[in-house]
Motif scaffolding. Structure first.
Motif, PDB file in Angstrom:
ATOM      1  N   VAL A 345      -2.595  -1.315   1.027  1.00 41.74           N
ATOM      2  CA  VAL A 345      -1.950  -2.110   2.071  1.00 41.74           C
ATOM      3  C   VAL A 345      -0.539  -2.549   1.676  1.00 41.74           C
ATOM      4  CG1 VAL A 345      -4.100  -2.921   3.093  1.00 41.74           C
ATOM      5  CG2 VAL A 345      -3.077  -4.208   1.208  1.00 41.74           C
ATOM      6  N   ARG A 346      -0.141  -2.363   0.423  1.00 43.62           N
ATOM      7  CA  ARG A 346       1.237  -2.689   0.043  1.00 43.62           C
ATOM      8  C   ARG A 346       2.243  -1.811   0.776  1.00 43.62           C
ATOM      9  NH1 ARG A 346       0.327  -2.697  -6.372  1.00 43.62           N
ATOM     10  NH2 ARG A 346      -1.065  -1.020  -5.688  1.00 43.62           N
ATOM     11  N   ALA A 347       1.755  -0.675   1.314  1.00 47.08           N
ATOM     12  CA  ALA A 347       2.627   0.189   2.105  1.00 47.08           C
ATOM     13  C   ALA A 347       3.056  -0.482   3.405  1.00 47.08           C
ATOM     14  CB  ALA A 347       1.918   1.509   2.407  1.00 47.08           C
ATOM     15  N   LEU A 348       2.384  -1.577   3.769  1.00 52.13           N
ATOM     16  CA  LEU A 348       2.715  -2.304   4.996  1.00 52.13           C
ATOM     17  C   LEU A 348       3.695  -3.445   4.750  1.00 52.13           C
ATOM     18  CD1 LEU A 348      -0.905  -2.565   6.489  1.00 52.13           C
ATOM     19  CD2 LEU A 348       0.795  -0.753   6.852  1.00 52.13           C
ATOM     20  N   THR A 349       4.138  -3.597   3.513  1.00 53.19           N
ATOM     21  CA  THR A 349       5.057  -4.682   3.166  1.00 53.19           C
ATOM     22  C   THR A 349       6.316  -4.614   4.030  1.00 53.19           C
ATOM     23  OG1 THR A 349       4.272  -4.703   0.883  1.00 53.19           O
ATOM     24  CG2 THR A 349       6.410  -5.727   1.313  1.00 53.19           C
ATOM     25  N   GLY A 350       6.716  -5.765   4.568  1.00 43.21           N
ATOM     26  CA  GLY A 350       7.913  -5.839   5.386  1.00 43.21           C
ATOM     27  C   GLY A 350       7.661  -5.643   6.863  1.00 43.21           C
ATOM     28  N   LEU A 351       6.466  -5.196   7.242  1.00 47.94           N
ATOM     29  CA  LEU A 351       6.135  -5.003   8.653  1.00 47.94           C
ATOM     30  C   LEU A 351       5.536  -6.278   9.241  1.00 47.94           C
ATOM     31  CD1 LEU A 351       4.434  -1.481   8.605  1.00 47.94           C
ATOM     32  CD2 LEU A 351       6.737  -2.030   9.431  1.00 47.94           C
ATOM     33  N   THR A 352       5.836  -6.551  10.493  1.00 45.87           N
ATOM     34  CA  THR A 352       5.146  -7.605  11.228  1.00 45.87           C
ATOM     35  C   THR A 352       3.863  -7.001  11.796  1.00 45.87           C
ATOM     36  OG1 THR A 352       7.188  -8.748  11.828  1.00 45.87           O
ATOM     37  CG2 THR A 352       5.253  -9.176  13.186  1.00 45.87           C
ATOM     38  N   LEU A 353       2.734  -7.510  11.357  1.00 40.14           N
ATOM     39  CA  LEU A 353       1.443  -7.008  11.830  1.00 40.14           C
ATOM     40  C   LEU A 353       1.024  -7.817  13.045  1.00 40.14           C
ATOM     41  CD1 LEU A 353      -0.361  -6.560   8.392  1.00 40.14           C
ATOM     42  CD2 LEU A 353       0.952  -4.875   9.699  1.00 40.14           C
ATOM     43  N   ALA A 360      -9.237  -8.232  15.103  1.00 39.02           N
ATOM     44  CA  ALA A 360      -8.158  -7.680  14.285  1.00 39.02           C
ATOM     45  C   ALA A 360      -7.540  -8.760  13.411  1.00 39.02           C
ATOM     46  CB  ALA A 360      -7.096  -7.040  15.178  1.00 39.02           C
ATOM     47  N   ALA A 361      -7.340  -9.952  13.979  1.00 40.50           N
ATOM     48  CA  ALA A 361      -6.764 -11.047  13.208  1.00 40.50           C
ATOM     49  C   ALA A 361      -7.664 -11.437  12.049  1.00 40.50           C
ATOM     50  CB  ALA A 361      -6.519 -12.252  14.120  1.00 40.50           C
ATOM     51  N   ALA A 362      -8.978 -11.485  12.294  1.00 41.64           N
ATOM     52  CA  ALA A 362      -9.921 -11.854  11.239  1.00 41.64           C
ATOM     53  C   ALA A 362      -9.941 -10.806  10.135  1.00 41.64           C
ATOM     54  CB  ALA A 362     -11.316 -12.043  11.831  1.00 41.64           C
ATOM     55  N   CYS A 371      -0.415 -12.186  10.058  1.00 39.69           N
ATOM     56  CA  CYS A 371      -0.209 -11.463  11.302  1.00 39.69           C
ATOM     57  C   CYS A 371       0.195 -12.431  12.401  1.00 39.69           C
ATOM     58  CB  CYS A 371      -1.463 -10.699  11.715  1.00 39.69           C
ATOM     59  SG  CYS A 371      -2.844 -11.768  12.200  1.00 39.69           S
ATOM     60  N   VAL A 372       0.691 -11.899  13.492  1.00 42.60           N
ATOM     61  CA  VAL A 372       0.925 -12.693  14.694  1.00 42.60           C
ATOM     62  C   VAL A 372      -0.069 -12.211  15.749  1.00 42.60           C
ATOM     63  CG1 VAL A 372       3.350 -13.099  14.202  1.00 42.60           C
ATOM     64  CG2 VAL A 372       2.706 -11.100  15.546  1.00 42.60           C
ATOM     65  N   ARG A 373      -0.480 -13.145  16.596  1.00 48.21           N
ATOM     66  CA  ARG A 373      -1.414 -12.805  17.672  1.00 48.21           C
ATOM     67  C   ARG A 373      -0.663 -12.559  18.959  1.00 48.21           C
ATOM     68  NH1 ARG A 373      -6.646 -14.183  18.158  1.00 48.21           N
ATOM     69  NH2 ARG A 373      -6.372 -13.014  20.079  1.00 48.21           N
ATOM     70  N   THR A 383      -9.125  -3.727  24.068  1.00 53.68           N
ATOM     71  CA  THR A 383      -8.212  -4.856  24.181  1.00 53.68           C
ATOM     72  C   THR A 383      -6.816  -4.319  24.495  1.00 53.68           C
ATOM     73  OG1 THR A 383      -9.505  -6.123  22.632  1.00 53.68           O
ATOM     74  CG2 THR A 383      -7.244  -6.837  22.984  1.00 53.68           C
ATOM     75  N   VAL A 384      -6.143  -4.907  25.458  1.00 55.56           N
ATOM     76  CA  VAL A 384      -4.817  -4.469  25.860  1.00 55.56           C
ATOM     77  C   VAL A 384      -3.814  -5.553  25.528  1.00 55.56           C
ATOM     78  CG1 VAL A 384      -3.358  -3.781  27.799  1.00 55.56           C
ATOM     79  CG2 VAL A 384      -5.734  -3.031  27.702  1.00 55.56           C
ATOM     80  N   VAL A 385      -2.785  -5.216  24.781  1.00 56.61           N
ATOM     81  CA  VAL A 385      -1.736  -6.178  24.449  1.00 56.61           C
ATOM     82  C   VAL A 385      -0.765  -6.251  25.621  1.00 56.61           C
ATOM     83  CG1 VAL A 385       0.116  -6.730  22.848  1.00 56.61           C
ATOM     84  CG2 VAL A 385      -1.956  -5.615  22.028  1.00 56.61           C
ATOM     85  N   THR A 386      -0.484  -7.463  26.110  1.00 56.24           N
ATOM     86  CA  THR A 386       0.455  -7.612  27.208  1.00 56.24           C
ATOM     87  C   THR A 386       1.741  -8.295  26.777  1.00 56.24           C
ATOM     88  OG1 THR A 386      -0.568  -9.699  27.853  1.00 56.24           O
ATOM     89  CG2 THR A 386      -1.387  -7.712  28.901  1.00 56.24           C
ATOM     90  N   GLU A 387       1.716  -9.067  25.699  1.00 62.58           N
ATOM     91  CA  GLU A 387       2.925  -9.745  25.261  1.00 62.58           C
ATOM     92  C   GLU A 387       2.812 -10.078  23.781  1.00 62.58           C
ATOM     93  OE1 GLU A 387       5.600 -13.684  26.399  1.00 62.58           O
ATOM     94  OE2 GLU A 387       3.841 -13.130  27.580  1.00 62.58           O
ATOM     95  N   VAL A 388       3.879  -9.873  23.041  1.00 59.08           N
ATOM     96  CA  VAL A 388       3.931 -10.215  21.624  1.00 59.08           C
ATOM     97  C   VAL A 388       5.020 -11.256  21.431  1.00 59.08           C
ATOM     98  CG1 VAL A 388       4.406  -9.375  19.294  1.00 59.08           C
ATOM     99  CG2 VAL A 388       3.097  -7.969  20.888  1.00 59.08           C
TER     100      VAL A 388
END
Length: 509
Positions: A345-353, A360-362, A371-373, A383-388
């Protein structure tokens, strides 16, 4: 380890304590007679093991005992879910004995027994002042006269006690003959309640001497509870589960077509509908079918597996600001793919999850990843994301999530593929014996995996498919489609089943 009584069929009769334990179990070992809907109480990641316990397909008792001991010794919270009450003709005593011999702690959670509840749901009190003060509950598994039977059939025939026989459908002729030979009058009231306490309940009321002939005409099938005695003629209470298709036959009367009429304004009363699911979570379609009176039999036919190829993900991440993950399955797939590629998971460093769901958050939190919800969600098939709530992100979307509003999507990377799940022996048996009336297919994946797991459906099973793509998948698998709703959705699909059943029930000219 806990031995939990599941009750006679109505999921509302599971005890509060039984529900609590089922919701926290790591492993659930269940019988065929335990209502399938009860498994929705279990955690999505719980290991569910079907052990049959039917007249034709079953694991041996020694195999069941070994399963319980094996998983309990491994440290799992094991719930043995048994129809009715574990200690009434359920071999729960043998399972508790095996656990004790292996040094495994075992606690019994009593259940509502079908011997009393099923007659009650048909309005039959097993005792009644001035009519019957004693009750005999008998196993019909062994025929009268069998050397291993401990039942004194002659004494039962000579008594005035109410006799309740469980597991007696296959031995009905022998049981009737033994009771008549013991002295029970031929005109003694008798009743048989098939699939008691469920929406498919049917009741045959007759007399002891006519019971065998009437049962054949009625098309009696297991599981059923037999009641013999004066109380069998009583109807002292309304059936407490709306709706119930109570196809009651008078002495000598013949049963109908096997498609009971709708009762209590519920158009699918008495109909058993198979609902293949492509995810472990509880389905809204089954809930709608139950609202219409059906007995919805749910089964998971597919499982999600990582694609096995991390290249698309690794190529997509450079230049991205964020990664959108729809659920815990996608989080697990990312971890699996990265490990397979020799990284983590260090490959994800710098990304906003971005977590598109609570699961997913858990899952990200369990990995120690911030992470941000998403601030809004809509549940459709996924699940459909409508706004971040982070403007200006350039994101990579993993498979199931839809593009967030106002955010630039660089690439969509599929992480998971559908593969057939393990076949459920309970479902295979019910299809083989014609115990299901209809099937609803909400996706092409459900159609494909259903046929791959269970083969062609019996000719008499009605098939409703949601949408053109699902219907095409059915046709490609050689599956006949009887109805496709004019628009997609749970309610139109359920309505299509209602129309099919109404058409089948309509009298022919």
């Amino acid at each position: 380890m806990w031995l939990v009584g599941a009750g006679p069929g109505d999921p509302g009769l599971l005890t509060v304590r039984g529900r609590e334990l089922l919701a926290t179990a790591d492993v659930v070992v269940t019988d065929r007679l335990a209502a399938a809907v009860l498994l929705d109480v279990a955690r999505p990641d719980a290991h569910v093991i079907h052990v049959g316990k039917s007249p034709t397909t079953s694991r041996s008792q020694d195999e069941v005992n070994a399963l319980l001991v094996e998983h309990a010794r491994a440290g799992a919270r094991v719930v043995r879910l048994k129809g009715g009450d574990p200690f009434l003709l359920g071999r729960g005593g043998e399972e508790a004995e095996a656990c004790a011999a292996a040094g495994v702690s075992c606690t019994v959670v009593p259940g509502v027994t079908s011997a009393i509840a099923v007659p009650a749901y048909a309005g039959i009190p097993v005792t009644h002042r001035g009519v019957a003060q004693d009750l005999a509950i008998i196993s019909g598994h062994l025929p009268p006269g069998h050397p291993d039977s401990t039942v004194d059939w002659a004494a039962l025939g000579a008594s005035r006690a109410t006799i309740v026989v469980l597991m007696g459908v296959a031995r009905l002729v022998d049981i009737v003959d033994a009771l008549l030979a013991g002295g029970r009058p031929p005109a003694t009231p008798a009743a048989v309640v098939e699939r008691g306490t469920t929406p498919a309940q049917r009741v045959l009321r007759t007399t002891l001497d006519a019971l065998v002939v009437d049962a054949v005409a009625f098309g009696l099938r297991s599981p059923a509870v037999l009641v013999v005695g004066e109380v069998a003629a009583r109807r002292d209470a309304a059936v407490p589960i709306p709706p119930v298709a109570a196809a009651t036959a008078a002495p000598g009367a013949r049963a109908g077509s096997g498609w009971p009429g709708a009762a209590g304004g519920a158009p699918l009363a008495g109909i058993r509908v198979l609902v293949p699911r492509t995810r472990a979570r509880q389905g809204l379609l089954a809930r709608r079918l139950r609202e219409l009176g059906a007995e919805a039999v749910e089964t998971v036919v597919s499982r999600l597996l990582p694609t096995g190829d991390a290249t698309p993900l690794r190529e997509a991440l450079p230049g991205a600001d964020g990664l959108v993950l729809a659920d815990s399955d996608e989080v697990a797939a990312v971890v699996s793919l990265l490990r397979g590629a020799g990284t983590d998971v260090r490959a994800l460093t710098g990304l906003t999850l971005v977590a598109a769901s609570a699961s997913a958050a858990a899952a990200l939190d369990a990995l120690g990843l911030a992470c941000v919800r998403s601030s809004a969600e809509v549940q459709v098939a996924y699940t459909v994301v409508t706004e971040v709530p982070v403007p200006g992100l350039r994101v990579v979307i993993c498979g199931a999530a839809a593009p967030p509003v106002g955010i630039r999507t660089l690439r969509r990377v599929p992480l998971l593929v559908d593969a057939p799940a393990e076949a459920d022996p309970r479902i295979a048996e019910e299809l083989r014996h014609g115990d299901l009336d209809a099937v609803t297919l909400a996706s092409s994946t459900a159609a494909r995996c259903l046929v791959e797991l269970y083969g062609p459906l019996p000719d008499g099973v009605l098939v409703a498919a949601m949408g053109r793509r699902t219907a095409q998948a059915c046709e490609a698998m050689g599956l006949r489609v009887d109805a496709v709703p004019s628009e997609p959705g749970i309610y139109p699909l359920a309505a299509a089943v209602v129309d099919l059943v109404a058409s089948r029930r309509a009298p022919t000219a």
